[in-house]
Design an enzyme around this catalytic site. Structure first.
Site, mmCIF file in Angstrom:
data_model
loop_
_atom_site.group_PDB
_atom_site.id
_atom_site.type_symbol
_atom_site.label_atom_id
_atom_site.label_comp_id
_atom_site.label_asym_id
_atom_site.label_seq_id
_atom_site.Cartn_x
_atom_site.Cartn_y
_atom_site.Cartn_z
ATOM 1 N N ALA B 45 0.879 -1.176 0.000
ATOM 2 C CA ALA B 45 0.000 0.000 0.000
ATOM 3 C C ALA B 45 0.907 1.214 0.000
ATOM 4 O O ALA B 45 1.833 1.307 0.815
ATOM 5 C CB ALA B 45 -0.905 0.006 1.222
ATOM 6 N N GLU B 46 0.659 2.160 -0.905
ATOM 7 C CA GLU B 46 1.639 3.226 -1.136
ATOM 8 C C GLU B 46 1.768 4.200 0.025
ATOM 9 O O GLU B 46 2.663 5.043 0.035
ATOM 10 C CB GLU B 46 1.363 3.957 -2.454
ATOM 11 N N ASN B 47 0.880 4.102 1.011
ATOM 12 C CA ASN B 47 1.075 4.937 2.203
ATOM 13 C C ASN B 47 2.208 4.402 3.080
ATOM 14 O O ASN B 47 2.517 4.996 4.111
ATOM 15 C CB ASN B 47 -0.224 5.057 2.999
ATOM 16 N N GLY B 48 2.810 3.285 2.678
ATOM 17 C CA GLY B 48 4.019 2.836 3.362
ATOM 18 C C GLY B 48 3.898 1.519 4.087
ATOM 19 O O GLY B 48 4.588 1.284 5.087
ATOM 20 N N SER B 87 8.376 4.140 0.105
ATOM 21 C CA SER B 87 7.293 3.411 -0.546
ATOM 22 C C SER B 87 7.282 3.688 -2.049
ATOM 23 O O SER B 87 7.104 2.779 -2.867
ATOM 24 C CB SER B 87 5.961 3.845 0.079
#
Lengths: 234, 207
Positions: B45-48, B87
Site C-alpha cells: 500500500a503506497e502509504n508505506g 514506498s
C-alpha cells in the site's frame, strides 16, 4: 539540550500569516492533531499547506479549510473532503496537485539538499505542464524542483527531549521526510520518554532534524474508513 | 456472481507466487479474495505498508494500520512499514511486479485516464501516475462500459491522462484484452460472450 515544549500555543504565535507549513499524515493517519487545532484557534491566515491530503470536512486540515485560513494546498489526493473539492472547483482556493511519489520525493529532496530531480512519473500528463523534459535510458523524464517550507508539523509515536522520534506502523508516511525539509520542525507525539529509552536501531527521525517536541493531548486518531471482516467490500 | 467479483476473480488469475502487488482503490481491493490456492503474494500500500492483510476482526481495528484507501486493514506475518519516500522508491524503482487499477478510459495505445473528470470530479491523482510509470506490469480491472453503457475502451482518451502508453492488460466482465504495439488484442472471452459483443462496446478495433 531540551526541545520539549509545554504547549502548542507559543509555537503558533510565531507562525505569521502567509506562512508555508508542511503537515504530515496520510488521510487522518499520523496527522499533527494538536498543532492543527492550535493553528485553528490562533486564526493564522493565508497559509500554504503542503500535505498529501486535506483532511475531512470536520477534522484535520479540513478545519483550517472550513475557517478560510488556507490560501493554497500542495497535495496529491483531496478526494475525502467535499468542502475542499467545492472550494477548488469554484476557484476559491489554490491547489497544486502532485503525483504522490513526486510529492514525497520533492520533500525528501528538499530535506537532503537536492534542488531538483528527474522523474518519469507524470510524463505526458498535466503534471508535466511547464516542466523541462529530458530523456534518460530511453524514457522521457520531468525535471521537478524540491519542496521546502518554513515550518513542519509532524506527528510521531514516541520522542525524547533531544527530538529523536519513532513513528508507529503506517502513521510514519510523510512525517519522516517532512521532518527534514522545513526551517523549523515541531514534532508532536503520544509519549515523551527519557533520553536513552528509545532503541537507537529503531529511531526513524534523529533529533538533528527536530526543533521542538510536544507531548500531544487527547488524541482522537480518527479512522476514515472503518472496515472489518464480514463486511462487503466497497 | 456480481460483475465486480467476476472481474476481480479473473484478475486474481494473473498473480503468481512471490509477486509484490499494489492494488488501486475500489474493485482491485477485491482481488485478494480470489487468489489461487498455495500462492503467497505481498500486497503493498503506497502509504508505506508492505504486507497488507485482510480487514481486521471487529474490535481489532487500529487507526495506525490503514491501506492507501484509508481503510483499516491487518498486518500479515512479515509485514513492514516505510516512509512515503521509500514506498515510492519501491514503486518508481521498478520493484512492484504488478499494479491492478481501475479506469475511466483506456485507449488503443494503452494510455490511461483514471483520476479526474474536469469540472465534475476532482480528487487528485494520488499515487496512480507513479504506479503506472513504475510498476513492471499495469493491469486495468474495470467494468467494460460506463453506467450509461458508453465504451471505456476508446480510440483516444478524452479525459486528462494518468499515463501515456502504460497499460499492459485490460480485464473486464466480458474479456481479457492485451495492449500491444499493433493495437488491442482480444486474448480471452468470458463464458457466453462473443467477439462481436465485445467489439460492439469497444471503440478501437480488437484483433
Amino acid at each position: 539540550m531540551d526541545k520539549r515544549i509545554a504547549s502548542a500555543e507559543p509555537i503558533v504565535l510565531n507562525i505569521p500569516d502567509g506562512a508555508t507549513i508542511m503537515m504530515g499524515g496520510f488521510g487522518l493517519c499520523g496527522i499533527p492533531e494538536n498543532l492543527i487545532s492550535a493553528l485553528h484557534r490562533k486564526g493564522t491566515k493565508n497559509l500554504t499547506i503542503i500535505s498529501n491530503n486535506a483532511g475531512v470536512d470536520d477534522f484535520g486540515i479540513g478545519i483550517l479549510l472550513r475557517s478560510g485560513q488556507v490560501k493554497k494546498m500542495i497535495s496529491s489526493y483531496i478526494g475525502e473532503n467535499k468542502t475542499f473539492e467545492r472550494l477548488v472547483l469554484n476557484g476559491e482556493i489554490e491547489i497544486e496537485l502532485n503525483p504522490q511519489g513526486t510529492l514525497a520525493e520533492r520533500i525528501r529532496a528538499g530535506g537532503a539538499g537536492i534542488p531538483a530531480f528527474y522523474t518519469p512519473t507524470g510524463y505526458g500528463t498535466i503534471a508535466a505542464a511547464d516542466k523541462e523534459v529530458r530523456e534518460f535510458n530511453g524514457r522521457s523524464c520531468l525535471l521537478v524542483p524540491w519542496l521546502r517550507a518554513e515550518f513542519a508539523f509532524i506527528k510521531g509515536w514516541k520522542a525524547d527531549r533531544w527530538g529523536n522520534v519513532i513513528y508507529r506502523k503506517a502513521a510514519g508516511n510523510f512525517n519522516a521526510m517532512m521532518a527534514t525539509a522545513a526551517d523549523y520542525v515541531i514534532a508532536e507525539v503520544e509519549e515523551i520518554v527519557d533520553l536513552g529509552d528509545l532503541e537507537p536501531n529503531s529511531i526513524h527521525t534523529p533529533g538533528i532534524f527536530v526543533d521542538a517536541v510536544l507531548c500531544g493531548a487527547e488524541y482522537q486518531k480518527r479512522v476514515e474508513r472503518r472496515r472489518v471482516q464480514g463486511q462487503d467490500a466497497a | 456472481m456480481d460483475i465486480r467479483e467476476q472481474i476481480a476473480r479473473r484478475a486474481a488469475q494473473e498473480l503468481r507466487d512471490g509477486m509484490y502487488v499494489n492494488l488501486g482503490i475500489g474493485l482491485p481491493t477485491l482481488v485478494p479474495n480470489f487468489l489461487p490456492p498455495n500462492i503467497e503474494i505481498v500486497i503493498q500500500a503506497e502509504n508505506g505498508m508492505l504486507g497488507v492483510g485482510p480487514f481486521p476482526k471487529s474490535g481489532a481495528e487500529d487507526p495506525d494500520i490503514i491501506n492507501a484507501g484509508k481503510e483499516t486493514v491487518s498486518e500479515i506475518p512479515g509485514c513492514s512499514y516505510v516512509s512515503s519516500a521509500d514506498s515510492f522508491a519501491m514503486i518508481r524503482g521498478g520493484h512492484i511486479d504488478v499494479t491492478i487499477l481501475g479506469a475511466l478510459e483506456v485507449d488503443e495505445s494503452g494510455s490511461l485516464a483514471n483520476w479526474t473528470i474536469p469540472g465534475k470530479m476532482l480528487k487528485g491523482m494520488g499515487g496512480a501516475m507513479d504506479l503506472v510509470s513504475g510498476a513492471k506490469r499495469v493491469i486495468i480491472a474495470m467494468e467494460h462500459t460506463t453506467r450509461e453503457g458508453n465504451p471505456k475502451i476508446v480510440n483516444r482518451c478524452r479525459l486528462p491522462l494518468t499515463g501515456v502508453r502504460v497499460v499492459d492488460t485490460i480485464i473486464t466482465e466480458l474479456a481479457v484484452i492485451g495492449v500491444t504495439a499493433q493495437g488491442l488484442v482480444l486474448r480471452e472471452l468470458a463464458a457466453g460472450v462473443t467477439h462481436e459483443v465485445v467489439q460492439s462496446v469497444s471503440e478501437p478495433r480488437l484483433r
